[in-house]
Design a protein around this motif. Structure first.
Motif, PDB file in Angstrom:
ATOM      1  N   ASP A   1      -6.208   1.958  -4.495  1.00 10.98           N
ATOM      2  CA  ASP A   1      -6.130   2.766  -5.709  1.00 10.98           C
ATOM      3  C   ASP A   1      -5.853   1.850  -6.905  1.00 10.98           C
ATOM      4  OD1 ASP A   1      -6.198   4.947  -7.369  1.00 10.98           O
ATOM      5  OD2 ASP A   1      -4.698   6.102  -6.294  1.00 10.98           O
ATOM      6  N   VAL A   2      -5.728   2.468  -8.067  1.00 11.58           N
ATOM      7  CA  VAL A   2      -5.546   1.720  -9.306  1.00 11.58           C
ATOM      8  C   VAL A   2      -4.282   0.858  -9.235  1.00 11.58           C
ATOM      9  CG1 VAL A   2      -5.216   1.949 -11.804  1.00 11.58           C
ATOM     10  CG2 VAL A   2      -6.736   3.521 -10.591  1.00 11.58           C
ATOM     11  N   GLY A   3      -4.350  -0.336  -9.814  1.00 12.99           N
ATOM     12  CA  GLY A   3      -3.189  -1.213  -9.878  1.00 12.99           C
ATOM     13  C   GLY A   3      -2.901  -1.971  -8.614  1.00 12.99           C
ATOM     14  N   GLY A   4      -3.878  -2.092  -7.718  1.00 14.22           N
ATOM     15  CA  GLY A   4      -3.663  -2.823  -6.478  1.00 14.22           C
ATOM     16  C   GLY A   4      -2.852  -2.075  -5.441  1.00 14.22           C
ATOM     17  N   ILE A   5      -2.599  -0.803  -5.664  1.00 15.39           N
ATOM     18  CA  ILE A   5      -1.823   0.021  -4.726  1.00 15.39           C
ATOM     19  C   ILE A   5      -2.728   0.503  -3.603  1.00 15.39           C
ATOM     20  CG2 ILE A   5      -0.552   2.189  -4.495  1.00 15.39           C
ATOM     21  CD1 ILE A   5       0.359   1.796  -7.392  1.00 15.39           C
ATOM     22  N   GLN A   6      -2.189   0.531  -2.408  1.00 15.50           N
ATOM     23  CA  GLN A   6      -2.927   1.055  -1.269  1.00 15.50           C
ATOM     24  C   GLN A   6      -2.324   2.388  -0.838  1.00 15.50           C
ATOM     25  OE1 GLN A   6      -3.123  -0.716   2.925  1.00 15.50           O
ATOM     26  NE2 GLN A   6      -5.158  -1.199   2.124  1.00 15.50           N
ATOM     27  N   LEU A   7      -3.151   3.429  -0.836  1.00 12.91           N
ATOM     28  CA  LEU A   7      -2.715   4.746  -0.371  1.00 12.91           C
ATOM     29  C   LEU A   7      -2.787   4.774   1.152  1.00 12.91           C
ATOM     30  CD1 LEU A   7      -4.724   6.970  -2.898  1.00 12.91           C
ATOM     31  CD2 LEU A   7      -2.314   6.327  -3.041  1.00 12.91           C
ATOM     32  N   PRO A   8      -1.721   5.198   1.826  1.00 11.61           N
ATOM     33  CA  PRO A   8      -1.738   5.227   3.290  1.00 11.61           C
ATOM     34  C   PRO A   8      -2.682   6.303   3.823  1.00 11.61           C
ATOM     35  CG  PRO A   8       0.285   6.213   2.464  1.00 11.61           C
ATOM     36  CD  PRO A   8      -0.417   5.636   1.276  1.00 11.61           C
ATOM     37  N   GLY A   9      -3.120   6.117   5.061  1.00 12.15           N
ATOM     38  CA  GLY A   9      -3.954   7.120   5.711  1.00 12.15           C
ATOM     39  C   GLY A   9      -3.171   8.393   5.993  1.00 12.15           C
ATOM     40  N   TYR A  10      -3.885   9.446   6.325  1.00 11.56           N
ATOM     41  CA  TYR A  10      -3.241  10.734   6.577  1.00 11.56           C
ATOM     42  C   TYR A  10      -4.073  11.552   7.562  1.00 11.56           C
ATOM     43  CZ  TYR A  10      -6.736  12.666   3.379  1.00 11.56           C
ATOM     44  OH  TYR A  10      -7.927  13.020   2.779  1.00 11.56           O
ATOM     45  N   GLY A  11      -3.437  12.541   8.139  1.00 12.70           N
ATOM     46  CA  GLY A  11      -4.105  13.482   9.023  1.00 12.70           C
ATOM     47  C   GLY A  11      -3.713  14.905   8.674  1.00 12.70           C
ATOM     48  N   LEU A  12      -4.687  15.818   8.694  1.00  9.21           N
ATOM     49  CA  LEU A  12      -4.435  17.220   8.360  1.00  9.21           C
ATOM     50  C   LEU A  12      -4.985  18.124   9.453  1.00  9.21           C
ATOM     51  CD1 LEU A  12      -5.494  17.328   4.588  1.00  9.21           C
ATOM     52  CD2 LEU A  12      -3.185  17.085   5.505  1.00  9.21           C
ATOM     53  N   LEU A  13      -4.267  19.202   9.710  1.00  8.23           N
ATOM     54  CA  LEU A  13      -4.717  20.242  10.618  1.00  8.23           C
ATOM     55  C   LEU A  13      -4.750  21.562   9.868  1.00  8.23           C
ATOM     56  CD1 LEU A  13      -5.445  21.302  13.466  1.00  8.23           C
ATOM     57  CD2 LEU A  13      -2.981  21.614  13.862  1.00  8.23           C
ATOM     58  N   ASN A  14      -5.911  22.219   9.856  1.00 10.31           N
ATOM     59  CA  ASN A  14      -6.074  23.532   9.230  1.00 10.31           C
ATOM     60  C   ASN A  14      -6.502  24.543  10.287  1.00 10.31           C
ATOM     61  OD1 ASN A  14      -5.693  22.193   6.712  1.00 10.31           O
ATOM     62  ND2 ASN A  14      -7.890  21.782   6.583  1.00 10.31           N
ATOM     63  N   LEU A  15      -6.022  25.772  10.159  1.00 14.45           N
ATOM     64  CA  LEU A  15      -6.386  26.857  11.062  1.00 14.45           C
ATOM     65  C   LEU A  15      -7.054  27.974  10.264  1.00 14.45           C
ATOM     66  CD1 LEU A  15      -3.127  27.089  13.217  1.00 14.45           C
ATOM     67  CD2 LEU A  15      -5.221  25.813  13.725  1.00 14.45           C
ATOM     68  N   ARG A  16      -7.971  28.681  10.905  1.00 13.91           N
ATOM     69  CA  ARG A  16      -8.692  29.760  10.221  1.00 13.91           C
ATOM     70  C   ARG A  16      -9.037  30.861  11.205  1.00 13.91           C
ATOM     71  NH1 ARG A  16     -13.932  25.817   9.420  1.00 13.91           N
ATOM     72  NH2 ARG A  16     -15.133  26.510  11.233  1.00 13.91           N
ATOM     73  N   ALA A  17      -9.191  32.073  10.683  1.00 13.88           N
ATOM     74  CA  ALA A  17      -9.501  33.219  11.530  1.00 13.88           C
ATOM     75  C   ALA A  17     -10.346  34.214  10.757  1.00 13.88           C
ATOM     76  CB  ALA A  17      -8.222  33.894  12.025  1.00 13.88           C
ATOM     77  N   SER A  18     -11.193  34.938  11.479  1.00 13.99           N
ATOM     78  CA  SER A  18     -12.047  35.987  10.917  1.00 13.99           C
ATOM     79  C   SER A  18     -12.012  37.189  11.852  1.00 13.99           C
ATOM     80  CB  SER A  18     -13.478  35.470  10.752  1.00 13.99           C
ATOM     81  OG  SER A  18     -14.347  36.515  10.367  1.00 13.99           O
ATOM     82  N   TRP A  19     -11.744  38.365  11.286  1.00 16.37           N
ATOM     83  CA  TRP A  19     -11.618  39.589  12.093  1.00 16.37           C
ATOM     84  C   TRP A  19     -12.438  40.689  11.450  1.00 16.37           C
ATOM     85  CZ3 TRP A  19      -6.725  43.138  12.301  1.00 16.37           C
ATOM     86  CH2 TRP A  19      -6.942  44.162  13.244  1.00 16.37           C
ATOM     87  N   GLN A  20     -13.463  41.150  12.183  1.00 16.77           N
ATOM     88  CA  GLN A  20     -14.274  42.278  11.726  1.00 16.77           C
ATOM     89  C   GLN A  20     -13.548  43.554  12.143  1.00 16.77           C
ATOM     90  OE1 GLN A  20     -17.457  41.551  10.158  1.00 16.77           O
ATOM     91  NE2 GLN A  20     -17.238  43.651   9.421  1.00 16.77           N
ATOM     92  N   VAL A  21     -12.698  44.053  11.261  1.00 17.44           N
ATOM     93  CA  VAL A  21     -11.835  45.193  11.584  1.00 17.44           C
ATOM     94  C   VAL A  21     -12.656  46.441  11.851  1.00 17.44           C
ATOM     95  CG1 VAL A  21      -9.904  46.588  10.771  1.00 17.44           C
ATOM     96  CG2 VAL A  21     -10.063  44.177  10.133  1.00 17.44           C
TER      97      VAL A  21
END
Length: 598
Positions: free
Chosen positions: A538-558
């Motif tokens: 990133d700007v200024g010689g800074i290194q942004l660390p890696g990351y991991g994300l978990l997202n959940l989703r659902a769909s229900w035809q009521v």
């Protein structure tokens, strides 16, 4: 990170096959060569996000969809109204051509598209072409093309949603369709209280929420006239985006009229006239910007015989941009430019061998003439396996700010003598598809970009000095088995600034995304998204660390007319940054109720 990703991929490949010929992708797209073309016949790395994919994701932002695709990296400066940058195959944010129903949509002043202002409710499908397509589309298509197609409703619908960070949305629409045409109208609103855009590492940190207010309207109608189809569209989005230190008021409008059909048994054409405008005002900086873009395009396709076709056309565009100092009510600059592009493509298809040759020349009133070409060939080993290779050129004309902005106190000023950025790319791809619902794509590419615009001249004035080399590979796998659908992709890339010998900013060398869905009949679906990103400079010689994300989703035809969508993002409540000093959302949720007349 890669070991975990490969485990996910191996598990998906190892699943038992229980489904008969599931369809994993739509069969046609139009973006690659400006006319309808089968995905299997396209000599480029392409993918499509359908309306069904959008609703299954239960997301509200297009960036959440794109970040799941191979080759895409996302950076956002702060909350919901912060600028969203999309990097495709390691290229710059302004190296992706964005089209809405065939019309250029990037901002004239900056050259980038404001993704955060686009409502997903208005989108029917998104087509993605990776790699340069300047020989068909002209400027900006260095990293690729993203084309967004708006919806044609055929009945009444309405939706309401609410979620974390005061995220509230509503949408209502109505449409009718018959054999000779139809019409639709959509109205919507979204208000997000958001969160503080910056943290203590930001240069303008303030402990208050920064949100986004958006109102949008979409009108669409089409009518068959003899052998031709007349299609009209009007889009409007307006609101307020807040940031540390102030807010920006925006109004974006687009109006288009198109006539397409056959002029002869083997001659198909499309004639399109469009107008787009953008108006921004930032009171805290005493700044306003407005632009107008008029476009006329005529594209043609002639079938020479059953195995050859000729594509050709002409594009004309007039652009005008004005930057205003609202304190003194004076114009910082008021400039206009015109561009005429002429292109032609020759495509052949056979039982085993396909080829494509295309050429385009652009004449711009400010930066002169530029010619680009591309060549591609493909070989089918059998009905399931295909190998293709391509060479393509691209360019990006400088934005009006890069040419004419006076900068700040004489620093970071534009340069009217700037030349276009130029690129050359090579790619090789292998595709495999089975009758049992499996798809595998492997692509490797190399791009060199020169004449990159950098603010590194005297007093940091813009000049053409920078060079970049981007090498990468992508692996994409999809597998439908019984009620399950698994998808995963891995991206390796080395996006290097050849002058500084550093990586290009905010682009990781490795990225993984995966989704796993489970259907319970036709009424209920559950899904999970997994995102892993490596470290980024990133700007200024800074290194942004890696990351991991978990997202959940659902769909229900009521019920037949009622559906509930739900989404939980950042389930692990990971604290991470996409840009140094800017916050990202923590664990958050959203629920939406949709009613449809059919």
């Amino acid at each position: 990170m890669l070991r975990l990703s490969l485990c996910f991929l191996s598990a998906a490949i190892g699943g038992s096959v229980l489904a008969d010929e599931p369809i994993l992708q739509p069969e046609v797209m139009v973006t690659a060569s400006r006319f309808e073309q089968g995905l299997d016949a396209t000599l480029a790395d392409v993918s499509v996000i359908t309306r069904a994919d959008i609703e299954k994701s239960a997301t509200r932002d297009i960036s959440d969809l794109l970040r799941l695709e191979a080759g895409f990296d996302i950076a956002r400066t702060g909350g919901p109204g912060g600028q969203t940058s999309i990097f495709l195959r390691g290229s710059n944010n302004n190296h992706v051509l964005v089209l809405i129903d065939g019309v250029r949509a990037s901002a004239l002043g900056t050259g980038v598209f404001t993704w955060e202002t686009l409502p997903l409710d208005s989108i029917e499908r998104i087509e993605i072409v990776r790699g340069p397509r300047a020989s068909y589309w002209g400027s900006d298509a260095i990293g690729g093309v993203v084309q967004i197609f708006t919806r044609r409703l055929d009945a009444a619908r309405a939706s309401l949603g609410y979620g974390s960070y005061g995220d509230a949305k509503s949408d209502v629409g109505y449409g009718q369709r018959g054999e000779s045409g139809g019409f639709s109208i959509q109205l919507g609103a979204r208000d997000r209280d958001g969160f503080p855009s910056q943290n203590e590492n930001g240069f303008a940190f303030e402990d208050k929420d920064h949100g986004l207010r958006n109102r949008h309207l979409a009108l669409r109608g089409d009518q068959r006239v003899g052998t031709q189809m007349l299609d009209g569209i009007y889009l409007r989005s307006q609101g307020t985006a807040e940031f540390s230190g102030g807010q920006s008021n925006f109004r974006l409008q687009s109006l288009g009229l198109a006539l397409d059909g056959k002029l002869a048994p083997r001659w198909q054409h499309r004639l399109q006239l469009s107008h787009a405008s953008e108006d921004y005002e930032t009171p805290a900086y005493f700044s306003a910007y407005d632009s107008r873009r008029n476009q006329l395009a005529w594209q043609n396709r002639i079938a020479i015989n059953t195995s050859q076709q000729l594509i050709f056309g002409i594009d004309w565009m007039r652009e005008q941009g004005r930057n205003l100092d609202t304190f003194g009510n004076t114009a910082v600059y008021d400039k206009q430019r015109r561009n005429t592009g002429v292109y032609a493509g020759w495509q052949t298809s056979g039982s085993q061998f396909d080829s494509e040759l295309s050429l385009r020349t652009d004449d711009n009133s400010l930066f002169g003439n530029y010619t680009t070409g591309s060549l591609a060939a493909g070989w089918r080993f059998n009905d399931q396996t295909r190998l293709y290779a391509s060479h393509g050129e691209g360019f990006r004309g400088p934005s009006l700010n890069e040419q004419f902005s006076p900068g700040f106190g004489g620093l970071y000023a534009g340069n009217p003598d700037l030349e276009p950025e130029q690129s050359r790319s090579q790619e090789i791809g292998l595709e495999w598809k089975s009758d049992a619902g499996q798809q595998l794509k492997v692509n490797a590419y190399s791009s060199r970009v020169r004449n990159l615009i950098s603010f590194s001249g005297v007093d940091f004035q813009a000049e053409n000095v920078a060079r970049a080399r981007i090498r990468g590979a992508e692996l994409d796998y999809r597998h439908a088995f019984g009620p399950w659908l698994a998808a995963a992709n891995l991206t390796w890339q080395i996006p290097r600034n050849e002058d500084s010998d550093n990586d290009l900013l905010r682009r990781p060398r490795q990225k993984f995304s995966g989704t796993l869905e489970r259907s319970f009949g036709n009424t209920f679906q559950l899904g999970a998204e997994w995102l892993l990103s490596g470290s980024r400079d990133d700007v200024g010689g800074i290194q942004l660390p890696g990351y991991g994300l978990l997202n959940l989703r659902a769909s229900w035809q009521v019920a037949p007319q009622w559906k509930v969508l739900a989404r939980i993002e950042n389930v692990n409540d990971r604290d991470y940054e996409l840009a140094r000093g800017y916050n990202t959302p923590g664990r958050s949720g959203f629920v939406e109720l949709i009613w449809s007349a059919h």
